[in-house]
Every structure is written in structure tokens, then in C-alpha cells.
Design an enzyme around this catalytic site. Sequence first.
Site, short mmCIF file in Angstrom:
data_model
loop_
_atom_site.label_atom_id
_atom_site.label_comp_id
_atom_site.label_asym_id
_atom_site.label_seq_id
_atom_site.Cartn_x
_atom_site.Cartn_y
_atom_site.Cartn_z
N HIS A 195 37.39 -6.02 54.56
CA HIS A 195 38.38 -6.82 55.28
C HIS A 195 39.53 -5.91 55.69
CE1 HIS A 195 41.26 -9.68 56.49
NE2 HIS A 195 42.00 -9.62 55.40
N ASN A 218 45.30 -7.51 61.13
CA ASN A 218 44.51 -8.35 60.23
C ASN A 218 44.08 -9.60 61.00
OD1 ASN A 218 43.61 -10.13 58.26
ND2 ASN A 218 45.24 -9.64 56.81
N CYS A 262 40.68 -15.07 54.52
CA CYS A 262 40.18 -13.73 54.91
C CYS A 262 38.85 -13.39 54.27
CB CYS A 262 41.22 -12.67 54.59
SG CYS A 262 42.80 -12.98 55.37
O1 UT7 Z 1 44.46 -10.74 54.52
C1 UT7 Z 1 44.78 -11.22 53.26
C2 UT7 Z 1 45.15 -10.14 52.39
N1 UT7 Z 1 46.49 -9.67 52.69
C3 UT7 Z 1 46.83 -8.47 52.27
O2 UT7 Z 1 45.99 -7.77 51.73
C4 UT7 Z 1 48.27 -8.01 52.39
C5 UT7 Z 1 48.62 -7.26 51.15
N2 UT7 Z 1 50.00 -6.75 51.14
C6 UT7 Z 1 50.38 -5.71 51.92
O3 UT7 Z 1 49.59 -5.23 52.73
C7 UT7 Z 1 51.75 -5.15 51.74
O4 UT7 Z 1 52.32 -5.68 50.56
C8 UT7 Z 1 52.71 -5.42 52.94
C9 UT7 Z 1 52.26 -4.58 54.13
C10 UT7 Z 1 52.70 -6.88 53.30
C11 UT7 Z 1 54.13 -4.99 52.59
O5 UT7 Z 1 54.16 -3.63 52.20
P1 UT7 Z 1 54.95 -3.19 50.88
O6 UT7 Z 1 54.82 -1.73 50.79
O7 UT7 Z 1 54.43 -4.03 49.76
O8 UT7 Z 1 56.43 -3.54 51.26
P2 UT7 Z 1 57.46 -4.49 50.47
O9 UT7 Z 1 57.06 -5.92 50.62
O10 UT7 Z 1 57.66 -3.93 49.11
O11 UT7 Z 1 58.77 -4.25 51.30
C12 UT7 Z 1 59.46 -2.98 51.28
C13 UT7 Z 1 60.67 -3.08 52.14
C14 UT7 Z 1 61.55 -4.29 51.85
O12 UT7 Z 1 62.89 -3.91 52.00
P3 UT7 Z 1 63.80 -3.61 50.69
O13 UT7 Z 1 63.78 -4.88 49.89
O14 UT7 Z 1 63.12 -2.46 50.00
O15 UT7 Z 1 65.13 -3.27 51.28
C15 UT7 Z 1 61.20 -5.24 52.95
O16 UT7 Z 1 62.24 -6.12 53.27
O17 UT7 Z 1 60.28 -3.19 53.50
C16 UT7 Z 1 60.95 -4.29 54.11
N3 UT7 Z 1 60.10 -4.85 55.14
C17 UT7 Z 1 60.13 -4.40 56.41
N4 UT7 Z 1 60.85 -3.46 57.03
C18 UT7 Z 1 60.62 -3.25 58.33
C19 UT7 Z 1 59.18 -5.83 55.03
N5 UT7 Z 1 58.58 -6.04 56.22
C20 UT7 Z 1 59.15 -5.16 57.09
C21 UT7 Z 1 58.97 -4.91 58.45
N6 UT7 Z 1 59.72 -3.93 59.04
N7 UT7 Z 1 58.05 -5.55 59.21
#
Ligand code: UT7
Length: 330
Positions: free
Chosen positions: A257, A287, A124
Amino acid sequence: MIESTPRHSRIAGTGSALPPRRVDNVELAAELAERGIDTSDAWIVERTGIRARHFAAPEVNASDLAVQAARHALEAAGLQGSDIDLIVVATSTPDMTFPSTATIVQRKLGIVHGCPALDVQAVCSGFIYATTVADAMIRTGSARHALVIGAEVFSRILNFDDRTTCVLFGDGAGAVVLSASDTPGILATDLHADGRHLDILCTPGVVARGGVLGDPFLRMDGQAVFKLAVGVLESTARTVLEKAGRRETDIDWLVPHQANIRIMQSTARKLKLPMDKVIVTVDRHGNTSAASIPLAFDEAVRSGRIQRGDTVLLEGVGGGFTWGAVLLDF
Ligand code: UT7
């Protein structure tokens, strides 16, 4: 032949391309539900700011999107393919293992005079890396007009059984023509990498022994990437400003980005920039990895938001871990 070594490079034109198929969160969630994967428009919007993304048709490759974006950039610059003497393509979803996507773009654009063409792999951050390479080659007199392209078909490497990644990415391309100039142009660039973090964002599979060895799908530890991203995006922004002798208040536009609206809001807050100075396309594109910055840049130029003379900060972060920034006067 270049008569004298130019002191600067500047953007002569921009272009972009999106595949026609737009998939909004509701449609994607319905498709995923059929596979037994639970997600929702509300979750995706709240956690990422993404509302829709574009997916390329199976026969469309990164080079096809790159060529469309490049044609628009050439037209905006008032140049022909024959004027180009360097092609740099940033992609993590190349058409083939080899040759480079840049040589495929060169062939499809009918550029036959033998100019160098190379791919840059920095995920990225790829467009920031590619622009820095082209800027350096122009300033040393090795090129006069460079096509710098970010092009991706990330839909090819998404695991649609993994809801933590498949809702985040889309396909597209963006391009600029970077030309030698007596006035800047690019004011400063700043690149970094730290291979210790390569496991938190990778697609480890490789073509070997007649098949794919390892996992061919993108894997990400989202929280680890998020934490690292907000830190390095602030530090590279400050470093590139310092290198150019400019201040935060000199920035007219931030083109970050496009991974997550929350990361962009955090960067803007740290740089004391209001969000109306931040170009945001993540809601409509998702993205698109190396394509996201030039896509957003081109949209903002064509809509009249970014104007000639504006000071623009581009910055990116991605797998590797890689990160960097480019500060320019447009
Ligand atoms: O391009 C390269 C750079 N990439 C990035 O910058 C990405 C950086 N990371 C992020 O943008 C975020 O960390 C994400 C968008 C990927 C995830 O957001 P988050 O607020 O960090 O969520 P999380 O991983 O802490 O997940 C929270 C909850 C989890 O459930 P539990 O364990 O709390 O029950 C996940 O299983 O959300 C759940 N979850 C979803 N629920 C519904 C994860 N993905 C999904 C989904 N739909 N698609």
C-alpha cells in the site's frame, strides 16, 4: 454453470485509471497558502516521498474511475463484461450511501446477466480484502471470472484546512480480473482487523436525518498509524509466506500500500528486500487508499517490471484498523 470446483484463482489481467488533473506539491502548497495553511514541497517529500497526486473533476465518481480501470483489465485478460460473474469493489468513497458502487460499475459496464456485485469496506486494506473474498468465491466454485477493483475519490473527504492530512491523499482506481485456474495463482492470503484502533484513522460523519451528522472529513493521528503500520506489515508478510510455504527470498516483487515511502523502506528492510524489488508509485499518486495496490501493480505490469511467473507480495494497512497480505504467482 461451473462444471467442477477449481483449486485456484489467478490474475488474468490488470488495469488502472488516474484522473487527468495532476497536482504537484508546489501547486498544492500555493493553493493551501491562499487559505492560510503553511506547507512546502520539501516537507511533503521528506516526510512522505509524495511529489504529486491526481484529483478527479467534481462530476467524476469512484465508479467512473473503477469502470475505466475495469475496461483495461478486461482487455488485458481478453474477456468481455459478459464473461464476468462476480464484481467486488473496495472503496471508502462510494458514489452513494447505497446502492453499492459495485452495482453502479456493473450497470456502467453493461453487465446485465445478474451476477453478484458487492462493495468491501476496509479502507486502505480494501483491495487485499476484496481479492481474498473473490479468491475464496472462485475456489468454492461460485464464480469463474471476477472483477476486483479498488477505486477512490479521497479528495472528496479531505479537509483542505488540515495540512496534516490533505497533502497525503489522491484519487484513482486499479482493477484485476481474477479467473479460475488449475494452477496458482494466489498462493495464500492473510487478513486481520482490530477495531480498538478505529479512532486513529476515520471519517466519522454519516448521512442521517436529512444531513451529515458528524465530521465529514478524514481524520488521522499520523504517528499512531505509522507505528502500528510498520509492525503489522511485517507480521502479515511473514504469516502469508508461512501459509504458502515460501520464504522472503522467493519474493520477486513487493507491491505495498502506497502511504509513505518511509513505511515501505522499513518493511523492505525487515524482509531483507532491496528497494529495487519494491514497486513505488507514492511519489506520483500519493495515497489512493484501496486503489493504491492495484494501481501500482498495473503500472509495474505494463512497464514490464512484473512479468508472468514472478512471485508477488501485496500488502496493505488502513483504517479500522485493518491489514493483510496476498502472495501470488503472476
Ligand atoms: O493509508 C493509511 C495508512 N496511513 C499511513 O500510513 C500514514 C502514516 N503516517 C505518516 O505517514 C506520517 O505520520 C505523516 C506523514 C502523516 C506525518 O509525518 P511525521 O513525520 O509523523 O510528522 P509529525 O506528525 O510528527 O509532524 C511533525 C511536524 C509537526 O510540527 P511540530 O509539532 O513538530 O512543530 C507538524 O505540525 O510537522 C508538522 N506538519 C507539517 N508541516 C508542514 C504536519 N503536516 C505538515 C505539513 N507541512 N503538511
